[in-house]
Write a protein that holds these residues in place. Structure first.
Motif, PDB file in Angstrom:
ATOM      1  N   ARG A 197      -6.922  -3.801   3.551  1.00 32.02           N
ATOM      2  CA  ARG A 197      -7.099  -3.569   1.579  1.00 32.02           C
ATOM      3  C   ARG A 197      -7.308  -2.791   0.546  1.00 32.02           C
ATOM      4  O   ARG A 197      -6.884  -2.690  -0.444  1.00 32.02           O
ATOM      5  CB  ARG A 197      -9.108  -3.998   2.090  1.00 32.02           C
ATOM      6  N   ASP A 198      -7.420  -1.248   1.076  1.00 33.65           N
ATOM      7  CA  ASP A 198      -6.884   0.217  -0.139  1.00 33.65           C
ATOM      8  C   ASP A 198      -5.789   1.197   1.208  1.00 33.65           C
ATOM      9  O   ASP A 198      -5.066   1.364   0.524  1.00 33.65           O
ATOM     10  CB  ASP A 198      -7.599   1.385   1.036  1.00 33.65           C
ATOM     11  N   ALA A 199      -5.023  -1.094   0.819  1.00 38.78           N
ATOM     12  CA  ALA A 199      -3.561   0.213   1.496  1.00 38.78           C
ATOM     13  C   ALA A 199      -2.588   0.010   0.346  1.00 38.78           C
ATOM     14  O   ALA A 199      -1.459   0.967  -0.179  1.00 38.78           O
ATOM     15  CB  ALA A 199      -2.638  -0.886   2.548  1.00 38.78           C
ATOM     16  N   ARG A 200      -3.202  -1.170  -0.475  1.00 39.55           N
ATOM     17  CA  ARG A 200      -2.531  -1.433  -2.179  1.00 39.55           C
ATOM     18  C   ARG A 200      -0.945  -1.769  -1.616  1.00 39.55           C
ATOM     19  O   ARG A 200      -0.291  -1.764  -2.710  1.00 39.55           O
ATOM     20  CB  ARG A 200      -2.050  -0.149  -3.355  1.00 39.55           C
ATOM     21  N   VAL A 201       0.055  -2.351  -1.003  1.00 37.82           N
ATOM     22  CA  VAL A 201       1.098  -2.939  -0.546  1.00 37.82           C
ATOM     23  C   VAL A 201       1.029  -4.321   0.269  1.00 37.82           C
ATOM     24  O   VAL A 201      -0.267  -4.613   1.626  1.00 37.82           O
ATOM     25  CB  VAL A 201       2.046  -1.506  -0.146  1.00 37.82           C
ATOM     26  N   THR A 202       2.040  -5.207   0.274  1.00 38.70           N
ATOM     27  CA  THR A 202       1.934  -6.421   1.154  1.00 38.70           C
ATOM     28  C   THR A 202       2.861  -6.433   2.103  1.00 38.70           C
ATOM     29  O   THR A 202       2.544  -7.928   2.853  1.00 38.70           O
ATOM     30  CB  THR A 202       1.785  -7.901  -0.763  1.00 38.70           C
ATOM     31  N   GLY A 203       3.346  -5.439   1.961  1.00 42.40           N
ATOM     32  CA  GLY A 203       4.574  -6.022   3.212  1.00 42.40           C
ATOM     33  C   GLY A 203       5.092  -4.707   3.026  1.00 42.40           C
ATOM     34  O   GLY A 203       5.475  -3.160   2.100  1.00 42.40           O
ATOM     35  N   GLU A 204       6.427  -3.987   4.146  1.00 39.54           N
ATOM     36  CA  GLU A 204       7.138  -3.062   3.907  1.00 39.54           C
ATOM     37  C   GLU A 204       9.006  -3.748   3.133  1.00 39.54           C
ATOM     38  O   GLU A 204       9.377  -4.533   3.184  1.00 39.54           O
ATOM     39  CB  GLU A 204       7.573  -2.459   5.216  1.00 39.54           C
ATOM     40  N   SER A 205       8.661  -3.016   2.366  1.00 42.01           N
ATOM     41  CA  SER A 205      10.135  -3.685   1.016  1.00 42.01           C
ATOM     42  C   SER A 205      11.322  -3.604   1.865  1.00 42.01           C
ATOM     43  O   SER A 205      12.512  -4.010   1.476  1.00 42.01           O
ATOM     44  CB  SER A 205       9.985  -3.573  -0.046  1.00 42.01           C
TER      45      SER A 205
ATOM     46  N   THR B 150       7.300   6.365  11.377  1.00 45.64           N
ATOM     47  CA  THR B 150       6.198   6.800  10.156  1.00 45.64           C
ATOM     48  C   THR B 150       5.143   7.482   9.636  1.00 45.64           C
ATOM     49  O   THR B 150       5.163   8.262  10.436  1.00 45.64           O
ATOM     50  CB  THR B 150       5.193   4.635  10.243  1.00 45.64           C
ATOM     51  N   ARG B 151       4.375   7.625   8.261  1.00 45.73           N
ATOM     52  CA  ARG B 151       4.003   7.987   8.219  1.00 45.73           C
ATOM     53  C   ARG B 151       2.512   7.839   8.930  1.00 45.73           C
ATOM     54  O   ARG B 151       2.163   6.424   9.189  1.00 45.73           O
ATOM     55  CB  ARG B 151       2.924   7.771   6.618  1.00 45.73           C
ATOM     56  N   LEU B 152       1.479   8.355   9.490  1.00 45.67           N
ATOM     57  CA  LEU B 152       0.354   8.368  10.031  1.00 45.67           C
ATOM     58  C   LEU B 152      -0.899   7.469   9.275  1.00 45.67           C
ATOM     59  O   LEU B 152      -1.183   8.169   9.051  1.00 45.67           O
ATOM     60  CB  LEU B 152       0.028   9.235  10.743  1.00 45.67           C
ATOM     61  N   ALA B 153      -0.266   6.448   8.660  1.00 49.32           N
ATOM     62  CA  ALA B 153      -1.558   5.677   8.075  1.00 49.32           C
ATOM     63  C   ALA B 153      -1.865   4.613   8.622  1.00 49.32           C
ATOM     64  O   ALA B 153      -1.626   3.745   8.777  1.00 49.32           O
ATOM     65  CB  ALA B 153      -0.893   5.525   6.416  1.00 49.32           C
ATOM     66  N   PRO B 154      -3.171   3.865   8.364  1.00 49.24           N
ATOM     67  CA  PRO B 154      -3.668   2.897   9.019  1.00 49.24           C
ATOM     68  C   PRO B 154      -2.940   1.598   9.061  1.00 49.24           C
ATOM     69  O   PRO B 154      -2.709   0.693   9.945  1.00 49.24           O
ATOM     70  CB  PRO B 154      -4.947   2.497   8.893  1.00 49.24           C
ATOM     71  N   TYR B 155      -2.237   1.396   7.370  1.00 50.39           N
ATOM     72  CA  TYR B 155      -1.743   0.196   7.127  1.00 50.39           C
ATOM     73  C   TYR B 155      -0.312   0.095   7.348  1.00 50.39           C
ATOM     74  O   TYR B 155       0.742  -0.518   7.188  1.00 50.39           O
ATOM     75  CB  TYR B 155      -1.792  -0.226   5.791  1.00 50.39           C
ATOM     76  N   LYS B 156       0.225   1.251   9.001  1.00 47.48           N
ATOM     77  CA  LYS B 156       1.866   1.616   8.945  1.00 47.48           C
ATOM     78  C   LYS B 156       1.190   0.657  10.547  1.00 47.48           C
ATOM     79  O   LYS B 156       2.506   0.233  10.584  1.00 47.48           O
ATOM     80  CB  LYS B 156       1.815   2.357   8.758  1.00 47.48           C
ATOM     81  N   GLY B 157       0.497   0.176  11.025  1.00 46.14           N
ATOM     82  CA  GLY B 157       0.647  -0.814  12.084  1.00 46.14           C
ATOM     83  C   GLY B 157       0.681   0.472  13.353  1.00 46.14           C
ATOM     84  O   GLY B 157       1.182  -0.649  14.414  1.00 46.14           O
ATOM     85  N   VAL B 158       0.526   1.490  12.871  1.00 41.65           N
ATOM     86  CA  VAL B 158       0.962   2.323  14.334  1.00 41.65           C
ATOM     87  C   VAL B 158      -0.414   1.530  15.776  1.00 41.65           C
ATOM     88  O   VAL B 158      -0.267   1.501  16.737  1.00 41.65           O
ATOM     89  CB  VAL B 158       0.401   3.903  14.423  1.00 41.65           C
ATOM     90  N   ASP B 159      -1.771   1.380  15.067  1.00 43.24           N
ATOM     91  CA  ASP B 159      -2.648   0.370  16.144  1.00 43.24           C
ATOM     92  C   ASP B 159      -2.335  -0.920  16.706  1.00 43.24           C
ATOM     93  O   ASP B 159      -2.705  -1.086  18.025  1.00 43.24           O
ATOM     94  CB  ASP B 159      -3.960   0.854  14.991  1.00 43.24           C
TER      95      ASP B 159
END
Length: 699
Positions: free
Chosen positions: A273-281, A193-202
């Motif tokens: 909030r800043d992801a502009r997505v609601t889930g992985e399509s 995945t991309r290393l972005a907060p909303y990707k849920g790696v945390d």
């Protein structure tokens, strides 16, 4: 689809040219989606415009595809300059289509396409910017592609192309060795995945703190928008005491084919909030994992496409992720879920997906069949009456275009000159020419007779007086292979040598270039005034269809002396798809005088009246009302006068611009207004006569 794909003599000059606009420097799932489809395709030549320099652009260069970088910067005020630069690139390269990936690149592609006269499409990869921006973009572009079915809800029709699987999946042992993974006795859960907060790696790291026996392997692509994410994840793992079981690897090219080295894959996108997505399509990595037989732990709505190969968990819920991993500790559970996942993707074929995408893009570019080398045999139908010289010219042009199984059926309606002799002479020279003599048969009856006698189900029509361009028949054949059973509407150009003829041409007929490379003005003008090619309104000069479609509507209407082709085409289009084929060009010789041209338009109007077609009559009614209403508004003065003058200027704008670009522009432009009025008047008078007097046989 890539630039180095084989180009044969059969496809030279016929392949589709597409310019792809990439939104960022990152080479993520959306970029790999395009790369794989390009590798699996065969009909498209690509060039790439990247809105940032980075791994995505570098990969296309490695593939041998021309790349232009047009940075947009991080601020909105840089967007207009980037759009202008992209438009300049499009003007120079003149592709058939510009294709933007995602909302940002899609907006740039649509705006630059409008500025440069390039048809446009966009690919939606996720549900970011749901609502107004997506609706705006869908309105601006000519074509829409989505990577998941759920992304099409509430939108205009388009194509769905799921993420294509990679070739060359490898075994667990080989994948483990190639990734250099140590045998530490732990089960492995991967995230690609991309290393972005909303990707849920945390969330995965927090889950690891709640379950033993698992290690997390993240193959993370750096995201320029979140430069501190790597450090944040390292600090989180250390604070939770799981740093020894969390491995943040550098990106691995082709990691999807190596997922068998792992026991599970996690896709944990959430709606920050800043992801502009609601889930992985859709998830490229998830589909790759299924192909490897690796279970997937995923947040909604991904389970809708992954089926039994997925363990669904709520977004932002590390405890649920931990519970899923506990369940997958059982080798039997992993085997069952993995086997179910293989079944989900068993029927996926990247070549079929690439073919579907190429077919869709070719239709959006109004070049259906572009790049194909196959297609069904064709029977060409032409009707004649007293046209010996013209028939000889037409057959001389058609015969070299015929394939070994094609044919031309000439239907003579009772000529008294040498027309039949000319036809039979060609038939003696070439067995692919068939002559049918049917005295008294008009154009519609002649076409119906010819289609009935044809040897093939795909039939094309053209007329004496038309000059089919090289490749005309091949273009219809290839379009039929792309769109079996559809109505195929070709295009035409008209000859003009004098200012009067040019004025008649620019006011009365559409221009092919305005369809393939439209500007906002020509789009608006075509929609308002009907001066554009319409796939549902073919002419007998250049068209093709399946014989079943002809039967469904009862053939060409024999009670109509004119306008029979448009009436027939509209009837077919109510039952079957209609496709415009701009490669199927014929040149048509105009009537030699103004008088004969106005007589032709009068007869066209009669055909509209006889057909009782609501659309055709509505257009004639608008013409009838426009002139007296316009004069009244001008006489009234004030705002009404301004409105009338503006409407008149819009009506004459495109014809005047056409005239200004041609020979003798001043003389031709001065004739545009009077010629338009005369043409409209002739059409209206003919329509009124057609309404009052039914055609012969209907009285």
């Amino acid at each position: 689809m890539v630039a180095e794909a084989a180009v044969t003599p059969q496809t030279q000059g016929t392949r589709l040219r597409v310019c792809v606009v990439l939104p960022s420097a990152t080479r993520g799932g959306a970029e790999i989606w395009q790369e794989r489809l390009a590798a699996a395709g065969s009909r498209v030549d690509l060039e790439v415009i990247a809105l940032a320099e980075g791994d995505a652009a570098a990969q296309w260069r490695r593939l041998g595809v021309p790349v232009t970088v047009v940075p947009t910067g991080t601020r909105a005020k840089g967007a207009p300059r980037a759009v202008a630069r992209v438009a300049a690139v499009l003007r120079r390269s003149r592709p058939d289509l510009v294709l933007g990936h995602g909302v940002k690149a899609g907006l740039v592609a649509a705006a630059a396409g409008a500025m440069s006269g390039t048809r446009s499409a966009w690919v939606r990869h996720d549900d970011s910017f749901e609502g107004g921006l997506v609706r705006l973009l869908d309105t601006l572009v000519d074509g829409r592609v989505s990577s998941a079915q759920r992304l099409t809800t509430g939108r205009p029709a388009g194509l769905v192309v799921p993420p294509p699987l990679p070739t060359g999946m490898v075994s667990r042992a080989e994948a483990t060795a190639r990734l250099g993974l140590a045998d530490d006795g732990l089960l492995r859960v991967a995230m690609a995945t991309r290393l972005a907060p909303y990707k849920g790696v945390d969330d995965a790291i927090r889950a690891l703190a709640q379950v033993d026996g698992w290690a997390l392997h993240v193959y993370g692509v750096a995201d320029a928008a979140y430069p501190a994410e790597h450090g944040r994840l390292v600090a989180l793992a250390e604070s939770l005491g799981v740093a020894g079981r969390v491995h943040l690897h550098d990106p691995v090219d082709g990691v999807g084919s190596l997922l068998a080295a792992h026991d599970a894959l996690a896709v944990l996108t959430r709606a920050d909030r800043d992801a502009r997505v609601t889930g992985e399509s859709h998830s490229m990595a998830a589909h790759e994992a299924l192909a490897c037989g690796v279970p997937v732990v995923a947040t909604p709505p991904l389970e809708q496409t992954l089926g039994e190969g997925c363990l669904a968990v709520p977004a932002g819920d590390p405890a649920a992720v931990a519970a899923a991993l506990v369940g997958l500790t059982d080798a039997a559970v992993r085997a069952r879920v993995g086997a179910a996942g293989r079944e989900v993707v068993a029927g996926e074929d990247p070549h079929a997906a690439a073919e579907a995408l190429e077919r869709h893009l070719a239709a959006v570019a109004l070049r259906p069949g572009a790049g194909r080398v196959d297609g069904p045999p064709v029977s060409v139908i032409t009707t004649v009456l007293g046209e010996a010289e013209g028939l000889g010219t037409l057959l001389d042009q058609l015969r070299p275009q015929l394939g070994p199984d094609d044919e031309v059926v000439v239907v003579d309606g009772g000529s008294r000159d040498a027309t039949v002799d000319v036809a039979r002479a060609h038939a003696q020279e070439d067995p692919r020419v068939t002559v049918v003599v049917s005295p008294g048969a008009g154009i519609s009856a002649g076409r119906n007779i010819g289609i009935e006698r044809a040897r093939h189900d795909l039939v094309a029509c053209t007329d004496v007086g038309c000059e089919p361009a090289a490749g005309w028949l091949t273009s219809l054949r290839r379009a039929a292979a792309d769109h079996p059973g559809a109505l195929l509407t070709g295009v035409y150009d008209v000859t003009a040598t004098t200012p009067l003829q040019r004025a008649l041409a620019v006011t009365g007929y559409p221009v092919v270039e305005e369809s393939t490379h439209p500007t906002p003005l020509t789009r608006l003008h075509g929609r308002l005034f009907g001066r554009a090619f319409d796939p549902t309104m073919p002419t007998g000069r250049s068209m093709a269809l399946h014989r079943d479609a002809w039967r469904e509507v009862g053939g060409f209407p024999e009670h109509l002396a004119t306008g029979e082709d448009v009436t027939f085409g509209r009837a077919v289009a109510q039952r079957r798809p209609a496709v415009l084929v701009t490669d199927a060009l014929v040149t048509w010789e105009q009537r030699p005088t103004l008088r004969s041209t106005l007589r032709m338009y009068y007869r066209y109007g009669q055909g509209s009246g006889h057909s009782r077609d609501a659309l055709l009559l509505a257009r004639d009614a608008a013409r009838a009302l426009a002139y007296p209403v316009g004069v009244a508004l001008v006489a009234r003065g004030g705002a009404a006068r301004g409105l009338a003058l503006a409407a008149g200027a819009l009506y004459l704008s495109v014809p005047a611009l056409r005239a200004a670009r041609g020979p003798q522009p001043v003389r031709t432009t001065l004739l545009v207004a009077p010629v338009s009025a005369l043409r409209d008047g002739a059409k209206v008078l003919g329509a009124l006569d057609g309404l009052r007097h039914p055609p012969d046989g209907d009285a």
